[in-house]
Design an enzyme around this catalytic site. Structure first.
Site, PDB file in Angstrom:
ATOM      1  N   LYS A 116      43.984  46.962  28.159  1.00  0.00           N
ATOM      2  CA  LYS A 116      45.227  46.322  28.584  1.00  0.00           C
ATOM      3  C   LYS A 116      46.450  46.746  27.756  1.00  0.00           C
ATOM      4  CE  LYS A 116      42.690  44.584  31.642  1.00  0.00           C
ATOM      5  NZ  LYS A 116      42.650  45.265  32.941  1.00  0.00           N
ATOM      6  N   GLY A 165      41.786  39.618  33.828  1.00  0.00           N
ATOM      7  CA  GLY A 165      41.266  38.684  34.822  1.00  0.00           C
ATOM      8  C   GLY A 165      40.971  37.311  34.243  1.00  0.00           C
ATOM      9  N   LYS A 238      41.319  33.204  43.171  1.00  0.00           N
ATOM     10  CA  LYS A 238      42.354  32.970  44.168  1.00  0.00           C
ATOM     11  C   LYS A 238      41.754  32.215  45.344  1.00  0.00           C
ATOM     12  CE  LYS A 238      44.534  37.174  42.612  1.00  0.00           C
ATOM     13  NZ  LYS A 238      44.466  38.650  42.727  1.00  0.00           N
ATOM     14  N   ARG A 292      41.236  48.961  42.117  1.00  0.00           N
ATOM     15  CA  ARG A 292      40.256  48.801  43.200  1.00  0.00           C
ATOM     16  C   ARG A 292      40.929  48.219  44.443  1.00  0.00           C
ATOM     17  NH1 ARG A 292      39.920  44.019  40.062  1.00  0.00           N
ATOM     18  NH2 ARG A 292      40.622  42.285  41.353  1.00  0.00           N
TER      19      ARG A 292
END
Ligand code: MV4
Length: 451
Positions: A116, A165, A238, A292
């Site tokens: 990151k 994430g 989500k 992705r």
């Protein structure tokens, strides 16, 4: 030249990929675990191969087994989908080494975005706005740390460079919490990722989660396909996504979209990618890039009519495709409700036999799902059962269409979060687009707490 694609995934995304392969005239190999012999897409694949026991570690995450299946079927390319091995740079590398095309960006780019701090540096180099913070090696002395925290200002978010994430991060609201948080996050990161490098960011309170869909041809051409708003989530899962994100500052958006395309061109990015942002007070802040296809890609497809999965296959297999931003147009609004096999209020998974089910339908309703009456939902995997997607000319009618779609849809035999979605479609805060990333968990769900 004919091509054979091995689909290294399961559930709705495996079916989505299979449909795209068939449209392109590609031969398909569907792999599955012992626990997945009843998956819908297996019935439409040219070949099927069992890659191991039901446990995901021994099947969908079992690289030697997947590569063996590719070998015996004479596969040309491997489609990873999302989850499992989709962002595992070592898997992408092994595919290439073994002579199979990994359908996605190069292992090098996957690796860069997986770190990151590297990802943030790459983003900044393309002019993408990031969260103010600190990403050099942290000093040991409290005195030097105090200088850094004074500069950023509390609250501060401590993040692991190998995280993402929602994993490996912690908020500190004062210096004591900060010192403790550094030590704990370091420990956790070493245990979880074998890498305890940390970085710091100003903690953005109650932002919206906006993401930009990008697509590159791997040769330096790239486009964006606009934004999605994924603010309605719980514990980094989500629940509802929509496209485009609305009520966004036009100038800030314009700058971000151009910078995202610049990044993809610079990296010679190949295939579909998502650049994630926090959005607060008319400002975007980069958080990470996903290399992705994402679960929520259909909402972008419904407002652009750009088939992201077909484009992924075309670019990977060198089939005819030209990316041109001026050919991308945006029309209307799309919304996706994720139907999970879980209790709607406790979120406890609810696998088992679907004794009866009926899909929604009608104008502007899309149902991406592998379930059917008589299908047994296995307990070993993600609980996503179906994505109901509605598309209309504007958000308010999209919500009305979703209400109808939800009313038509029923699943018997197992619990689903269907009733939660129906309540959300009536919720004033959601309907007025006034929710943020903390709304569902901190505010909406409280009405059901009876303790
Ligand atoms: C943040 C943040 C606030 N401030 N960074 C969560 C997942 C990972 N992608 C980054 N995340 C966050 N980073 C700063 N500087 C809040 C979150 C965050 C979040 C972000 C997007 C969607 C849902 C979220 C839920 C909790 C926290």
């Amino acid at each position: 030249m004919s091509h054979k694609v091995l689909i290294a995934n399961r559930g709705e995304i495996a079916l989505r990929a299979l449909r795209a392969c068939k449209e392109l005239g590609l031969k398909t190999v569907a792999v599955h675990s012992d626990g997945d012999v009843d998956l819908k897409h297996l019935r439409f694949a040219d070949e099927t191969v069992c890659i191991g026991p039901a446990s995901p570690l021994e099947s969908y995450l079992n690289v030697p087994s997947i590569l063996s299946a590719a070998e015996v079927t004479n596969t040309d390319a491997i489609y990873p989908g999302y989850g499992f091995l989709a962002e595992d740079y070592e898997f992408a590398e092994q595919c290439e080494v073994s002579g199979f095309k990994f359908i996605g960006p190069s292992s090098k780019v996957i690796k860069q975005m997986g770190d990151k701090i590297t990802a943030k540096t790459i983003a900044e180099d393309s002019g993408i706005p990031t969260v103010p913070g600190y990403k050099d090696a942290l000093p040991d002395s409290e005195e030097d740390l105090l200088k850094i925290t004074n500069k950023i200002g509390f609250p501060i978010m401590i993040k692991a460079t190998a995280g993402g994430g929602g994993r490996g991060m912690r908020v500190a609201r004062n210096f004591k919490e900060f010192i403790d948080g550094i030590n704990i996050t370091k420990q956790e990161a070493m245990n979880a990722f074998g890498n305890d490098t940390l970085y710091l960011e100003k903690y953005i309170e109650n932002p919206r989660h906006i993401e930009v869909q990008v697509f590159g041809d791997g040769k330096g051409e790239a486009i964006h396909l606009g934004t999605r708003d994924c603010s309605l989530q719980r514990r980094h899962q989500k629940i509802i996504e929509e496209a485009p994100a609305i009520d966004i500052d036009e100038n800030a958006l314009d700058l971000v979209l151009n910078a995202c395309v610049k990044l993809c061109k610079k990296l010679k990015y190949e295939g579909a990618g998502t650049i994630e942002f926090l959005y607060k007070d008319k400002e975007f802040f980069f958080i990470e890039m996903n290399t992705r296809i994402q679960v929520e890609h259909p909402v972008t497809e419904m407002i652009t009519m750009f088939d992201l999965v077909k484009a992924q296959l075309k670019v990977a297999l060198n089939l005819d495709i030209t990316l041109n931003q001026t050919n991308i147009t945006f029309k209307g609004h799309a919304m996706e409700c994720r139907i999970n096999a879980e209790d709607p209020f406790t979120f406890v998974p609810s696998p088992g036999l679907i004794t009866k089910m009926h899909p929604p339908g009608g104008f502007g309703v899309r149902f991406d799902s592998h379930i059917y009456s008589g299908y047994k939902v296995p307990p070993y995997y993600d609980s996503l059962l179906a994505k109901i997607i509605t598309a209309t000319n504007k958000r308010s009618s999209c919500i009305k269409r979703m209400k109808n779609a939800l009313d038509e849809f029923f699943v018997e035999g197992i619990k689903t979060n269907h009733s939660l979605h129906l309540l959300l479609m009536e919720d004033e805060v959601f309907c007025n687009n006034q929710h943020d990333i903390n709304y569902l968990e901190n505010i909406f769900m409280k009405q059901f707490n009876n303790d």
